[in-house]
Design a protein around this motif. Structure first.
Motif, PDB file in Angstrom:
ATOM      1  N   ASP A  52       0.814  -1.220   0.000  1.00  0.00           N
ATOM      2  CA  ASP A  52       0.000   0.000   0.000  1.00  0.00           C
ATOM      3  C   ASP A  52       0.841   1.261   0.000  1.00  0.00           C
ATOM      4  O   ASP A  52       0.389   2.321  -0.431  1.00  0.00           O
ATOM      5  CB  ASP A  52      -0.915   0.005   1.226  1.00  0.00           C
ATOM      6  N   ALA A  53       2.063   1.156   0.510  1.00  0.00           N
ATOM      7  CA  ALA A  53       2.919   2.336   0.649  1.00  0.00           C
ATOM      8  C   ALA A  53       4.381   1.906   0.615  1.00  0.00           C
ATOM      9  O   ALA A  53       4.708   0.766   0.950  1.00  0.00           O
ATOM     10  CB  ALA A  53       2.614   3.072   1.952  1.00  0.00           C
ATOM     11  N   LYS A  95      -1.097  -3.406  -9.207  1.00  0.00           N
ATOM     12  CA  LYS A  95      -1.656  -2.538  -8.182  1.00  0.00           C
ATOM     13  C   LYS A  95      -0.515  -1.770  -7.546  1.00  0.00           C
ATOM     14  O   LYS A  95       0.282  -2.319  -6.790  1.00  0.00           O
ATOM     15  CB  LYS A  95      -2.400  -3.353  -7.116  1.00  0.00           C
ATOM     16  N   ARG A  96      -0.432  -0.505  -7.869  1.00  0.00           N
ATOM     17  CA  ARG A  96       0.688   0.301  -7.399  1.00  0.00           C
ATOM     18  C   ARG A  96       0.423   0.849  -6.004  1.00  0.00           C
ATOM     19  O   ARG A  96      -0.732   1.049  -5.617  1.00  0.00           O
ATOM     20  CB  ARG A  96       0.950   1.451  -8.375  1.00  0.00           C
ATOM     21  N   PRO A  97       1.495   1.103  -5.245  1.00  0.00           N
ATOM     22  CA  PRO A  97       1.306   1.719  -3.927  1.00  0.00           C
ATOM     23  C   PRO A  97       0.691   3.104  -4.068  1.00  0.00           C
ATOM     24  O   PRO A  97       0.890   3.789  -5.085  1.00  0.00           O
ATOM     25  CB  PRO A  97       2.722   1.788  -3.359  1.00  0.00           C
ATOM     26  N   ALA A  98      -0.043   3.519  -3.060  1.00  0.00           N
ATOM     27  CA  ALA A  98      -0.690   4.825  -3.106  1.00  0.00           C
ATOM     28  C   ALA A  98       0.281   5.962  -2.840  1.00  0.00           C
ATOM     29  O   ALA A  98       0.081   7.081  -3.310  1.00  0.00           O
ATOM     30  CB  ALA A  98      -1.835   4.867  -2.092  1.00  0.00           C
ATOM     31  N   VAL A  99       1.351   5.678  -2.089  1.00  0.00           N
ATOM     32  CA  VAL A  99       2.245   6.751  -1.661  1.00  0.00           C
ATOM     33  C   VAL A  99       3.683   6.256  -1.602  1.00  0.00           C
ATOM     34  O   VAL A  99       3.950   5.106  -1.259  1.00  0.00           O
ATOM     35  CB  VAL A  99       1.801   7.313  -0.281  1.00  0.00           C
ATOM     36  N   THR A 143       5.183  10.319  -9.401  1.00  0.00           N
ATOM     37  CA  THR A 143       3.929  11.051  -9.592  1.00  0.00           C
ATOM     38  C   THR A 143       3.338  10.765 -10.970  1.00  0.00           C
ATOM     39  O   THR A 143       2.117  10.774 -11.139  1.00  0.00           O
ATOM     40  CB  THR A 143       4.142  12.569  -9.419  1.00  0.00           C
ATOM     41  N   VAL A 147       1.300   7.928  -8.209  1.00  0.00           N
ATOM     42  CA  VAL A 147       1.677   7.711  -6.819  1.00  0.00           C
ATOM     43  C   VAL A 147       1.918   9.057  -6.142  1.00  0.00           C
ATOM     44  O   VAL A 147       2.607   9.916  -6.690  1.00  0.00           O
ATOM     45  CB  VAL A 147       2.948   6.834  -6.720  1.00  0.00           C
ATOM     46  N   ARG A 148       1.338   9.240  -4.976  1.00  0.00           N
ATOM     47  CA  ARG A 148       1.607  10.445  -4.177  1.00  0.00           C
ATOM     48  C   ARG A 148       3.034  10.372  -3.643  1.00  0.00           C
ATOM     49  O   ARG A 148       3.444   9.346  -3.102  1.00  0.00           O
ATOM     50  CB  ARG A 148       0.600  10.530  -3.025  1.00  0.00           C
ATOM     51  N   PRO A 205      -3.450  11.654   3.081  1.00  0.00           N
ATOM     52  CA  PRO A 205      -3.392  11.539   1.623  1.00  0.00           C
ATOM     53  C   PRO A 205      -3.354  12.856   0.870  1.00  0.00           C
ATOM     54  O   PRO A 205      -3.096  12.859  -0.337  1.00  0.00           O
ATOM     55  CB  PRO A 205      -4.666  10.745   1.287  1.00  0.00           C
ATOM     56  N   GLN A 208       1.814  16.170  -0.041  1.00  0.00           N
ATOM     57  CA  GLN A 208       2.789  15.770  -1.044  1.00  0.00           C
ATOM     58  C   GLN A 208       3.827  16.869  -1.209  1.00  0.00           C
ATOM     59  O   GLN A 208       3.638  17.992  -0.751  1.00  0.00           O
ATOM     60  CB  GLN A 208       2.106  15.485  -2.386  1.00  0.00           C
TER      61      GLN A 208
END
Length: 288
Positions: A52-53, A95-99, A143, A147-148, A205, A208
């Motif tokens: 997830d991160a 499925k890429r990490p969110a951050v 980015t 991704v954040r 979230p 950034q």
């Protein structure tokens, strides 16, 4: 949350791993120093499930050795090449990490004598600035992958290890003191606040960009030395001549002989509250 941490066996990484696990997160550690621990991997290809991160803390010690050309290349590769590999891996994930929280340092600003430096400050060119700027540029490409990205420009981290561990022996003997004139600024942060800030950026979230991870009250090296001596109940009057450091570390001595007065404007604007904003209370907690 499932979090991948590169450099997770390092000084900051170990504390972050503990904090995340204590609150119930699952942690995957990527490290050059494998151990008999199922959480530690040595290659990104070993990751079997989505994360997830990502917290990217990998990087060889900046003042561990003299900056020969080979050492400078190692410092770059351990940060920039590692980050580039991480970005390639992220791009390949279904499925890429969110951050992505990616390491940097206040060396980004270069050596500056007295100007107060927030995240918008203009840097002075030099090896540390270029190293950090290229490191941040490699991470910022995430980015483009949706991704954040948060870039953490960390100061001198004080904890049970790291820089403070190296300083303590002479101070405990009453032989400590300022480095050279002692007028150079030290932008420091308690390890607990460093970890809490990283978790804060993970959990919010909307955040950034670049964040200075330093306490809101930087001090001069002379103030730091006097405060450390006071907390230890030892004199702190023996200066370390700058020439000695130059002979020991060469060009790398600039990190100790020149300073930066860095403040965490963006972090505080986001609502983060420091547990240890004042040096004396930070040192008391660590040493007493």
């Amino acid at each position: 949350m499932r979090v991948l941490i590169t450099g997770g066996t390092g000084f900051i990484g170990q504390a972050l791993v503990k904090a995340l696990k204590d609150r119930g997160d699952e942690v995957v550690i990527l490290s050059r120093n494998p151990a008999e621990n199922p959480e530690i991997i040595t290659a990104l290809e070993q990751i079997q499930q989505p994360v997830d991160a990502v917290v990217n803390l990998a990087g060889a010690g900046i003042v561990d050795k003299r900056w020969t050309e080979a050492r400078k290349q190692l410092l770059r590769d351990s940060r920039i090449a590692t980050t580039a590999s991480l970005l390639q891996w992220i791009e390949q994930q279904s499925k890429r990490p969110a951050v992505l929280i990616s390491g940097s340092a206040i060396g980004y600003y270069g050596s500056q004598a007295s100007q107060t430096l927030d995240e918008e400050a203009k840097p002075v060119d030099g090896f540390t600035h270029q190293l950090c700027a290229d490191w941040e540029a490699a991470a910022s490409k995430a980015t483009e992958l949706g991704v954040r990205v948060c870039l953490i420009r960390t100061g001198v981290v004080l904890g049970a290890g790291g820089a403070l561990h190296k300083m303590l022996p002479p101070f405990r003997l009453g032989l400590g003191g300022p480095i050279a004139s002692g007028q150079q600024w030290m932008s420091w942060i308690h390890l607990d606040d460093e970890v809490r800030a990283i978790v804060w950026l993970l959990d919010n979230p909307i955040l950034q960009g670049a964040f200075n991870l330093t306490a809101p009250e930087p001090v001069t090296n002379a103030e730091f030395s006097a405060t450390l001596g006071k907390v230890l109940h030892r004199p702190a009057f023996f200066p370390l001549p700058g020439l000695v450091l130059k002979l020991m570390l060469g060009e790398a001595s600039e990190l100790l002989l020149q300073g930066q007065r860095v403040v965490p404007v963006q972090l505080q604007a986001s609502g983060f509250e420091f547990r240890y904003p004042v040096l004396q209370s930070a040192l008391k907690q660590l040493l007493n």
